[in-house]
Write a protein that holds these residues in place. Sequence first.
Motif, PDB file in Angstrom:
ATOM      1  N   ASN A   1       0.825  -1.214   0.000  1.00  0.00           N
ATOM      2  CA  ASN A   1       0.000   0.000   0.000  1.00  0.00           C
ATOM      3  C   ASN A   1       0.861   1.267   0.000  1.00  0.00           C
ATOM      4  O   ASN A   1       0.584   2.233   0.709  1.00  0.00           O
ATOM      5  CB  ASN A   1      -0.963   0.007   1.190  1.00  0.00           C
ATOM      6  CG  ASN A   1      -1.946  -1.153   1.150  1.00  0.00           C
ATOM      7  OD1 ASN A   1      -2.311  -1.625   0.075  1.00  0.00           O
ATOM      8  ND2 ASN A   1      -2.366  -1.623   2.309  1.00  0.00           N
ATOM      9  N   ALA A   2       1.948   1.241  -0.786  1.00  0.00           N
ATOM     10  CA  ALA A   2       2.807   2.404  -1.031  1.00  0.00           C
ATOM     11  C   ALA A   2       3.469   2.944   0.231  1.00  0.00           C
ATOM     12  O   ALA A   2       3.831   4.121   0.293  1.00  0.00           O
ATOM     13  CB  ALA A   2       2.021   3.506  -1.727  1.00  0.00           C
ATOM     14  N   THR A   3       3.647   2.103   1.246  1.00  0.00           N
ATOM     15  CA  THR A   3       4.335   2.556   2.460  1.00  0.00           C
ATOM     16  C   THR A   3       5.847   2.518   2.228  1.00  0.00           C
ATOM     17  O   THR A   3       6.357   1.719   1.445  1.00  0.00           O
ATOM     18  CB  THR A   3       3.978   1.650   3.652  1.00  0.00           C
ATOM     19  OG1 THR A   3       4.309   0.293   3.318  1.00  0.00           O
ATOM     20  CG2 THR A   3       2.501   1.747   3.971  1.00  0.00           C
ATOM     21  N   LYS A   4       6.569   3.412   2.927  1.00  0.00           N
ATOM     22  CA  LYS A   4       8.019   3.478   2.789  1.00  0.00           C
ATOM     23  C   LYS A   4       8.710   2.343   3.527  1.00  0.00           C
ATOM     24  O   LYS A   4       9.769   1.872   3.109  1.00  0.00           O
ATOM     25  CB  LYS A   4       8.525   4.818   3.307  1.00  0.00           C
ATOM     26  CG  LYS A   4       8.084   6.013   2.463  1.00  0.00           C
ATOM     27  CD  LYS A   4       8.701   7.291   3.001  1.00  0.00           C
ATOM     28  CE  LYS A   4       8.282   8.491   2.146  1.00  0.00           C
ATOM     29  NZ  LYS A   4       8.869   9.755   2.668  1.00  0.00           N
ATOM     30  N   ASP A   5       8.132   1.924   4.626  1.00  0.00           N
ATOM     31  CA  ASP A   5       8.734   0.847   5.404  1.00  0.00           C
ATOM     32  C   ASP A   5       8.596  -0.481   4.673  1.00  0.00           C
ATOM     33  O   ASP A   5       7.616  -0.721   3.950  1.00  0.00           O
ATOM     34  CB  ASP A   5       8.086   0.749   6.782  1.00  0.00           C
ATOM     35  CG  ASP A   5       8.330   2.003   7.611  1.00  0.00           C
ATOM     36  OD1 ASP A   5       9.355   2.666   7.369  1.00  0.00           O
ATOM     37  OD2 ASP A   5       7.482   2.317   8.463  1.00  0.00           O
ATOM     38  N   CYS A   6       9.578  -1.333   4.886  1.00  0.00           N
ATOM     39  CA  CYS A   6       9.566  -2.645   4.245  1.00  0.00           C
ATOM     40  C   CYS A   6       8.653  -3.595   5.018  1.00  0.00           C
ATOM     41  O   CYS A   6       8.799  -3.737   6.236  1.00  0.00           O
ATOM     42  CB  CYS A   6      10.970  -3.231   4.173  1.00  0.00           C
ATOM     43  SG  CYS A   6      12.074  -2.370   3.042  1.00  0.00           S
ATOM     44  N   LEU A   7       7.739  -4.192   4.305  1.00  0.00           N
ATOM     45  CA  LEU A   7       6.927  -5.247   4.906  1.00  0.00           C
ATOM     46  C   LEU A   7       7.800  -6.449   5.237  1.00  0.00           C
ATOM     47  O   LEU A   7       7.628  -7.102   6.254  1.00  0.00           O
ATOM     48  CB  LEU A   7       5.799  -5.645   3.950  1.00  0.00           C
ATOM     49  CG  LEU A   7       4.904  -6.808   4.382  1.00  0.00           C
ATOM     50  CD1 LEU A   7       4.095  -6.422   5.607  1.00  0.00           C
ATOM     51  CD2 LEU A   7       3.982  -7.220   3.233  1.00  0.00           C
TER      52      LEU A   7
END
Length: 615
Positions: free
Chosen positions: A321-327
Motif C-alpha cells: 500500500n505504497a508505504t516506505k517501510d519494508c513489509l
Amino acid sequence: MFQKKLQSVPFVCICRWTAAAKKVVVIPSPPWTPVFKGEKVTLTCNGSHLLDPKQLWWFYEKGWQKSSNPLEVTKGGEYRCEMEYSSISDPVYLVFSNNVLILQTPYYVFEGDKLLLRCRERNDIKLTRISYFKDKKVFHYVSENSVLSIPDVNSDYSGLYYCKAKNKQHQYTSEEVKLQVQELFPPPKLKTTTSQPTEGTPVTLSCETQLPPQRSDTKLHFSFFRDDRVIVSDWKESQVLQIPAIWREDSGSYWCEAKAVTQNIQKQSNHMKISVKRIPVSGILLEIQPPKTQVIEGEKLVLTCSVAKGTGNITFCWHKNATKDCLRKKTQSSLKEELMFSTIKKSDEGSYQCAADNNISTIFSRTVVISVMIPVSHPLLTLSAVGMQAAVGEVLEFRCEVLEGSAPIFYQFYHKGLVVKTILALFGDVASFNLSVTTEHSGNYYCEANNSFSSQFSEMLELSISDPAERSLLIIGGTVASLSISGLAAVALLVYFKLKRKSGGSLVPELSRDQPITDPQESGHSKSIPPVEQQPIYDNVTPFVEDVVYSEVWDMNQGKINREDTSETPPEDKDDSVMYSEVKTYSPDDSTGKDRAMDKNHEDDIENYENVLTL
C-alpha cells in the motif's frame, strides 16, 4: 566470508617447475670437488632410465659425443649431457688437483641444505689441528680428521673457503674454493586471470616459482592471503587457487607464500591489487503464482521478485500500500526473492511492490493489487409469515442473507425448485422482495447466494397459504351439517312420540307448555296435574330464504320455571332455551334443479322436518 567460500573449492596443481624437471642433470660421484689427479669420477645423466640410452649425448672436450651412461672421466673440464625430448643439462666443472691438501665441497649447495666440508690429504694421512677458514677468517677448528657439517645454510654461507692441517712432519694449507649457496627456489610471483574481475565471475590465482633440476623432487606447499588475512587456512600442494565466483567485498591486496616441506625455506610473493566491479541491478520483474490478482481467502499465494542482472548481495524489500517501510526485507546473493502467503487472509489484501538494491542502484517493480475474496457463507432464508402460514392477499417479505461473502452477490429465490426471483446485491449482504400471495404460492422455498467463485443454498421452508372465502364456506357447511344431525334427532323423537300416542302409551308425563312446572323438591307433597295435550310452537326464521328452513325448538330442561309464575309465555330472557335447526329443502318449482344452497355438498338433502320439542 571469502575464506568460507573457498573451503569447498577444489585445487588444481599447475606445477611450473615440472618443465624444469624435464631438464636433465649431471650427477657426479663422488659428490666432492676437487679430487686428486689420478682418481676417477663417474658422471650420470639423470633421467636416462626413462629414455632410450642410445639417444644420449655428452658434451666434453669441447664437443658433443654419443656415449654411454654413466660416463667415467679422469680429466677436468666442463661436462654436459642431453637426451632426446629434453633440454641440455647445466654444466658440471671437474677439477683434478696435484696439491697435497685439498678442501672438498659438494658440487651443488642450496639454501636449507646441510653443508659438508672435508679437509683431505693426498694419501689420506691422518691430519691433526685442522682449521677451516671462510673469507680468510677461521670459523671452525677440529683436532683430527673429520667432516665438518653445517646445517640449514643460506646465502650468507657463500664465500671463499680453505683449510689448514698438520701431519706428523708438516703443516699444509689448501687452495681456496669458491662456495656458492644457491637459491632453492626464487620468491613466487602471484598471477591472476584478471585484476579487475566482474562480480560473480570466476578468478584464478597462481603462485608461481621454480625448483632447480638438482632439487626437482623437493616438495613445496602454498598459501594465499588477502589484506594480511589467510584465505585458506591450511597449506596446499597446489600453487593454483580457483575462485568460482568473486564478489565486491572480496576486493583487496592479494599475495601468496611458498615453502619447502623438508627445509625451513619460506618465501613470499609480490602484492597484487584486485578490484571487483559490481553490475547494477536491472530488469526487475514481479510475478504472481497462481497468476491471478483475485484469490479466495485461505488459498496459497506466492509473489516472486526477480532481476535480470545485478551482482553482489542484493537486498529485496517488499512494500504494501505504497508505504516506505519494508513489509519484509532480505539480503542475499540470489537474483530473486519470494513473498509467500501459505493461507492468505482478508487483511493481506492490498497493493504490493518490490524493490531491489545492490548498493550500486535501486529499482522498483510494478504494483500489483491483490484482492482477497471471501466465499459466501450458508445463506439464511426468512419469510414474514407467522408460523409459515398466510392468507390470500397478504403481502409477505422474502429475505435471503449471508453473514460473510465478498460483493457483489447474486441471490436467487426458488419455489418448488424453480427460480422466482433474482437479485444482484452490489454492496450488501442481504436481498429481499415483497409478494402478495395467493394459494398458488404455497409450497417449499429456498434461496441461493453466489458471488461468482462460491455458491451456497439455504435450508428449505414450507409456506402454507389459505383462502378466507373457502374457510367461511367450510364453517357454514360444518354448521349445516351439525344442525342437520340435530334436526334428524328431533324428527326421530317426534316420530317416536307420535307412535306412542297412537299406541296409548307414554314414557313421560305430557306437560303443557303453557302450564307452569312445579319443582318436586320445592314442594313437600305431590300435586295432581291434569293431562294437557302438548302443542308444538315453532316459527320459521328468515322465511325469505327458499332453500333453508329454520325450526324453533324449545328445550324444557334448560331451566326451572317458578311455580308461582303461571304465564304461558316463555320468559323473554330465556333465549338460550330456543334451538334453531337449518333444514335443506327442495323446491318443486325449480325445474332446472339449480342448487341455491350455500354449501354444494348438501345437494342431496331435500327433506322437510318439523319442529321438535326437546326435553
